[in-house]
Design a protein around this motif. Structure first.
Motif, short mmCIF file in Angstrom:
data_model
loop_
_atom_site.label_atom_id
_atom_site.label_comp_id
_atom_site.label_asym_id
_atom_site.label_seq_id
_atom_site.Cartn_x
_atom_site.Cartn_y
_atom_site.Cartn_z
N LEU A 61 0.31 -1.35 0.39
CA LEU A 61 0.34 -0.51 0.21
C LEU A 61 0.92 0.59 -0.46
N LEU A 62 1.53 1.61 1.41
CA LEU A 62 2.57 2.64 1.17
C LEU A 62 3.44 2.95 0.11
N GLY A 139 -9.48 -3.93 -2.17
CA GLY A 139 -10.71 -3.84 -2.84
C GLY A 139 -9.82 -2.77 -3.70
N VAL A 140 -8.84 -1.38 -2.67
CA VAL A 140 -8.47 -0.04 -4.23
C VAL A 140 -6.63 -0.76 -4.46
N GLY A 156 0.60 -8.41 -7.78
CA GLY A 156 1.02 -7.45 -6.04
C GLY A 156 -0.51 -7.53 -5.76
N ALA A 157 -1.65 -6.57 -6.37
CA ALA A 157 -3.01 -7.44 -5.60
C ALA A 157 -3.85 -8.70 -5.26
N ILE A 158 -3.30 -9.81 -5.66
CA ILE A 158 -3.48 -11.20 -6.21
C ILE A 158 -2.47 -11.66 -4.48
N LEU A 222 -4.60 4.12 -1.37
CA LEU A 222 -3.86 3.24 -1.53
C LEU A 222 -3.53 3.71 0.20
N ALA A 223 -3.15 4.61 0.89
CA ALA A 223 -1.93 5.88 1.92
C ALA A 223 -3.42 5.05 3.30
N PHE A 224 -4.72 5.30 2.99
CA PHE A 224 -5.02 5.69 3.40
C PHE A 224 -5.97 3.60 3.90
N ALA A 225 -5.56 3.10 2.71
CA ALA A 225 -6.23 1.74 3.77
C ALA A 225 -4.54 1.27 4.44
#
Length: 269
Positions: A61-62, A139-140, A156-158, A222-225
């Motif tokens: 994410l970050l 989700g993001v 990466g999402a997987i 992404l950073a929020f999550a």
């Protein structure tokens, strides 16, 4: 696999978070196993879940948020810092006002606004609260893939969905087994345990849909999550893993979870 790649990112996010929900249900299903894991095992598993969430917050994410910002010509630290603090801040507000009860505590120590809700409801809400950022993160991540940025890959999402799913197994156990010990039937304990993960597909679809609206939102989302997940880890998961006197074992669980999530993200992402 090819058919999955061709799906809309929102559908990919839905499938990914249905998997994470399924892993929560699998963990909750441990109430039907005759031999219940001991407290040491549960604490190690909670530590493992915390390690996965910490690693995912950075690697999945970050780090992509910073890279995306720089690709867009924006200083990488700005969206990362703003989104991260916003995620933690929003979770703090929800934590303050939503009635919930952390595992192992008496009902008198329930947090949020005062309510007459049952103890079991308050326990389930506590776990549900930290499943929201997990679903949002997945989700993001899938929504970001649609923009074709180098730092946002389907693999990466997987990997993120796999990591969250793996740590959801002990989380499901951490809900259903204490409920069983409090006198609920096996069926009710399982039902409440898996219900705590229902919010993940909902949050996942919302997250994928939001980032699909505008590309500049991506690094902030992404950073929020990430911020929301770190808040949950520090405020809830790690303290719960340490409160029964198994701190060293729980800490090793954190290290193991972090390592496995890091390997998943780097190897697949």
């Amino acid at each position: 696999m090819e058919s999955f790649i061709q799906l809309h990112p929102v559908l990919q996010a839905l499938i990914g978070t249905l998997f994470t929900w399924g892993m929560t249900a699998a963990g909750s299903g441990m109430v039907y196993v005759s031999k219940e894991p001991g407290q040491k095992t549960l604490d190690i598993m909670l530590g493992f879940a915390a390690g996965v969430m910490i690693a995912a917050s950075y690697w999945s994410l970050l780090a992509p948020a910073i890279q995306m910002s720089e690709d867009m010509g924006v200083p990488g630290w700005i969206p990362a810092a703003v989104g991260f603090l916003a995620g933690g801040g929003i979770l703090r507000l929800v934590d303050r006002y939503l009635p919930h009860l952390h595992l192992g505590l008496p009902t008198s120590e329930a947090e949020g606004v005062q309510t007459r809700w049952k103890r079991t409801t308050l326990l389930v809400l506590a776990i549900t609260l930290h499943n929201i950022p997990e679903g949002l993160a997945v989700g993001v991540a899938f929504g970001a893939v649609a923009y074709g940025l180098p730092s946002a890959t389907l693999a990466g999402a997987i990997a993120l969905a796999l990591g969250i799913g793996i740590q959801n197994f002990p989380e499901g156990m951490a809900v259903s087994l204490p409920l069983r010990r409090e006198g609920l039937s096996q069926n009710k304990s399982f039902t409440y345990g898996q219900l705590s993960g229902v919010v993940e597909p909902i949050a996942g679809v919302i997250g994928a849909a939001i980032v699909g609206i505008s590309r500049p939102i991506l690094p902030y989302a992404l950073a929020f999550a990430a911020g929301a997940m770190i808040f949950v880890v520090v405020e809830e998961v790690i303290p719960e893993s340490q409160q029964s006197g198994n701190g060293d074992l729980a800490t090793m669980g954190v290290m193991l979870g972090f390592t496995i999530m890091m390997i998943l993200d780097v190897a697949l992402g």
